[in-house]
Design a protein around this motif. Structure first.
Motif, mmCIF file in Angstrom:
data_model
loop_
_atom_site.group_PDB
_atom_site.id
_atom_site.type_symbol
_atom_site.label_atom_id
_atom_site.label_comp_id
_atom_site.label_asym_id
_atom_site.label_seq_id
_atom_site.Cartn_x
_atom_site.Cartn_y
_atom_site.Cartn_z
ATOM 1 N N GLY A 87 1.000 -1.192 -0.026
ATOM 2 C CA GLY A 87 0.145 -0.023 -0.020
ATOM 3 C C GLY A 87 0.818 1.156 -0.007
ATOM 4 O O GLY A 87 0.727 2.334 -0.914
ATOM 5 N N ALA A 88 1.804 1.322 0.896
ATOM 6 C CA ALA A 88 2.717 2.413 0.912
ATOM 7 C C ALA A 88 3.659 2.557 -0.479
ATOM 8 O O ALA A 88 3.837 3.828 -0.930
ATOM 9 C CB ALA A 88 3.757 2.416 2.082
ATOM 10 N N LEU A 89 3.997 1.606 -0.986
ATOM 11 C CA LEU A 89 4.683 1.716 -2.308
ATOM 12 C C LEU A 89 3.683 2.070 -3.314
ATOM 13 O O LEU A 89 4.047 2.675 -4.327
ATOM 14 C CB LEU A 89 5.229 0.279 -2.471
ATOM 15 C CG LEU A 89 6.595 -0.189 -1.781
ATOM 16 C CD1 LEU A 89 7.053 -1.705 -2.031
ATOM 17 C CD2 LEU A 89 7.739 0.904 -1.988
ATOM 18 N N MET A 90 2.589 1.784 -3.339
ATOM 19 C CA MET A 90 1.587 2.041 -4.407
ATOM 20 C C MET A 90 1.543 3.580 -4.222
ATOM 21 O O MET A 90 1.418 4.363 -5.143
ATOM 22 C CB MET A 90 0.311 1.406 -4.132
ATOM 23 C CG MET A 90 -0.881 1.590 -5.136
ATOM 24 S SD MET A 90 -2.134 3.172 -4.787
ATOM 25 C CE MET A 90 -2.946 2.525 -3.490
ATOM 26 N N GLN A 91 1.120 4.089 -3.075
ATOM 27 C CA GLN A 91 0.880 5.350 -2.741
ATOM 28 C C GLN A 91 2.128 6.192 -3.129
ATOM 29 O O GLN A 91 1.883 7.430 -3.760
ATOM 30 C CB GLN A 91 0.318 5.518 -1.430
ATOM 31 C CG GLN A 91 -0.787 5.324 -1.130
ATOM 32 C CD GLN A 91 -0.978 5.102 0.407
ATOM 33 O OE1 GLN A 91 -0.140 5.613 1.376
ATOM 34 N NE2 GLN A 91 -2.229 4.975 0.923
ATOM 35 N N ILE A 92 3.401 5.800 -2.842
ATOM 36 C CA ILE A 92 4.765 6.522 -3.237
ATOM 37 C C ILE A 92 4.638 6.636 -4.955
ATOM 38 O O ILE A 92 4.998 7.695 -5.369
ATOM 39 C CB ILE A 92 5.898 5.711 -2.728
ATOM 40 C CG1 ILE A 92 5.918 5.911 -1.154
ATOM 41 C CG2 ILE A 92 7.202 6.299 -3.495
ATOM 42 C CD1 ILE A 92 7.054 4.958 -0.571
ATOM 43 N N ALA A 93 4.224 5.270 -5.379
ATOM 44 C CA ALA A 93 4.431 5.492 -6.867
ATOM 45 C C ALA A 93 3.482 6.608 -7.408
ATOM 46 O O ALA A 93 3.682 7.218 -8.470
ATOM 47 C CB ALA A 93 3.976 4.150 -7.354
ATOM 48 N N VAL A 94 2.300 6.532 -6.953
ATOM 49 C CA VAL A 94 1.320 7.617 -7.416
ATOM 50 C C VAL A 94 1.921 8.960 -7.108
ATOM 51 O O VAL A 94 1.670 9.977 -7.926
ATOM 52 C CB VAL A 94 -0.027 7.363 -6.814
ATOM 53 C CG1 VAL A 94 -0.928 8.693 -7.108
ATOM 54 C CG2 VAL A 94 -0.922 6.216 -7.044
ATOM 55 N N LEU A 95 2.176 9.435 -5.963
ATOM 56 C CA LEU A 95 2.799 10.630 -5.775
ATOM 57 C C LEU A 95 3.932 10.953 -6.645
ATOM 58 O O LEU A 95 4.230 11.980 -6.869
ATOM 59 C CB LEU A 95 3.359 10.734 -4.429
ATOM 60 C CG LEU A 95 2.259 10.721 -3.574
ATOM 61 C CD1 LEU A 95 2.864 10.390 -1.782
ATOM 62 C CD2 LEU A 95 1.494 12.046 -3.184
ATOM 63 N N GLU A 96 4.807 9.650 -7.189
ATOM 64 C CA GLU A 96 5.904 10.247 -7.934
ATOM 65 C C GLU A 96 5.434 10.101 -9.767
ATOM 66 O O GLU A 96 6.408 9.840 -10.378
ATOM 67 C CB GLU A 96 6.938 9.243 -7.666
ATOM 68 C CG GLU A 96 7.580 9.647 -6.318
ATOM 69 C CD GLU A 96 8.596 8.675 -6.005
ATOM 70 O OE1 GLU A 96 8.800 7.602 -6.727
ATOM 71 O OE2 GLU A 96 9.520 8.822 -5.088
ATOM 72 N N GLN A 97 4.073 9.824 -9.659
ATOM 73 C CA GLN A 97 3.518 9.652 -11.150
ATOM 74 C C GLN A 97 4.059 8.279 -11.935
ATOM 75 O O GLN A 97 4.334 8.472 -13.200
ATOM 76 C CB GLN A 97 3.865 10.790 -11.963
ATOM 77 C CG GLN A 97 3.277 12.339 -11.328
ATOM 78 C CD GLN A 97 3.568 13.464 -12.089
ATOM 79 O OE1 GLN A 97 4.183 13.444 -13.151
ATOM 80 N NE2 GLN A 97 3.138 14.521 -11.665
ATOM 81 N N ARG A 98 4.410 7.292 -11.216
ATOM 82 C CA ARG A 98 4.826 5.886 -11.615
ATOM 83 C C ARG A 98 3.652 5.219 -11.479
ATOM 84 O O ARG A 98 3.390 4.101 -10.885
ATOM 85 C CB ARG A 98 5.896 5.455 -11.036
ATOM 86 C CG ARG A 98 7.361 6.312 -11.144
ATOM 87 C CD ARG A 98 8.422 5.592 -10.326
ATOM 88 N NE ARG A 98 8.117 5.739 -9.097
ATOM 89 C CZ ARG A 98 7.954 4.644 -7.883
ATOM 90 N NH1 ARG A 98 7.689 3.460 -8.518
ATOM 91 N NH2 ARG A 98 7.989 4.845 -6.827
ATOM 92 N N TYR A 99 2.687 5.346 -12.505
ATOM 93 C CA TYR A 99 1.406 4.668 -12.485
ATOM 94 C C TYR A 99 1.341 3.413 -12.700
ATOM 95 O O TYR A 99 0.196 2.597 -12.133
ATOM 96 C CB TYR A 99 0.241 5.553 -13.378
ATOM 97 C CG TYR A 99 0.204 7.051 -12.892
ATOM 98 C CD1 TYR A 99 0.201 7.211 -11.651
ATOM 99 C CD2 TYR A 99 0.449 8.007 -13.821
ATOM 100 C CE1 TYR A 99 0.004 8.751 -11.594
ATOM 101 C CE2 TYR A 99 0.413 9.262 -13.702
ATOM 102 C CZ TYR A 99 0.176 9.605 -12.414
ATOM 103 O OH TYR A 99 0.238 11.036 -11.894
#
Length: 240
Positions: A87-99
């Protein structure tokens, strides 16, 4: 067999042996307390990381590295811990635009759900959010609303009744001030006293930043759709 052929065969065997040894050495983790303890330096108050882009970039890079290293180094059997990591890695990816990365982590999280209600609600919010982000700013609102509404209409209401009501209640009270205030209350004093925050706090900060930036814009629509679902299944009690 020639000497060269023997050397090649030996090299292949050695590589295979090393790979097998590496896999066997992977330690099993049955609960989160068995994982390494990670902490992260904080420049003053922990809540600063919600708004300071430069400080957050340094902080989140260290957290991402630790989460990925733990997943690679340990055989984590505890599903709750895995869901927190993914979950944390998913949120980090969204914040960094790595969809695409975000979608991969969301799918891993969804696959861990084993209860009927959790399975039905899996990806309820995350999938529309990621798809909306991938569509671009001009289409984001339209994509999110269409996907979320479609998912709400397909929910087996009798199975997810409690989860739907809980989700609606959470969205009703959610605000940037409330979310930021919780981080201030829980972690600012700790950060100022020790100069660091633990992994649990780091994950909470990522989640809070994600909610403020990417979830709150859809608050009113989500709340309205969930209320419509509840109202559609409301049974009026007759006055006897």
């Amino acid at each position: 067999m020639s000497i060269q052929t023997r050397h090649i065969a030996l090299a292949v065997i050695c590589r295979a042996a090393v790979g097998t040894a590496g896999q066997q050495a992977k330690k099993r983790i049955e609960n989160s307390e068995q994982l390494p303890v990670h902490s992260y330096p904080v420049p003053g108050k922990a809540s600063v990381l919600l708004t300071d882009d430069a400080a957050f970039k340094v902080f989140v890079a260290a957290l991402q590295r630790d989460l990925e290293t733990d997943l690679q180094s340990y055989d984590i059997e505890d599903k709750t811990t895995l869901k927190k990591y993914y979950g944390a890695l998913m949120q980090i990816a969204v914040l960094e635009q790595r969809y695409n990365d975000a979608l991969s982590y969301l799918q891993k999280t969804n696959a861990l759900e084993d209860k009927p209600a959790a399975k039905a609600m899996a990806g309820m919010l995350g999938q529309p959010l990621i798809d909306a982000k991938k569509a671009g700013e001009g289409q984001a609102q339209v994509i999110f609303e269409a996907e979320f509404k479609g998912r709400v209409q397909k929910l087996p209401y009798e199975v997810v009744l409690n989860e739907v009501k809980q989700m609606k209640s959470c969205f009703e009270i959610m605000s940037s001030n409330l979310l930021a205030g919780l981080i201030e209350q829980q972690y600012d004093t700790l950060a100022q006293t020790t100069g660091t925050i633990p992994k649990r706090a780091a994950i909470d900060i990522v989640s809070t930043r994600f909610k403020i930036r990417d979830v709150l814009p859809y608050k009113d629509f989500v709340t309205a759709q969930l209320q419509m679902l509840i109202d559609a299944h409301k049974i009026e009690k007759h006055d006897i």
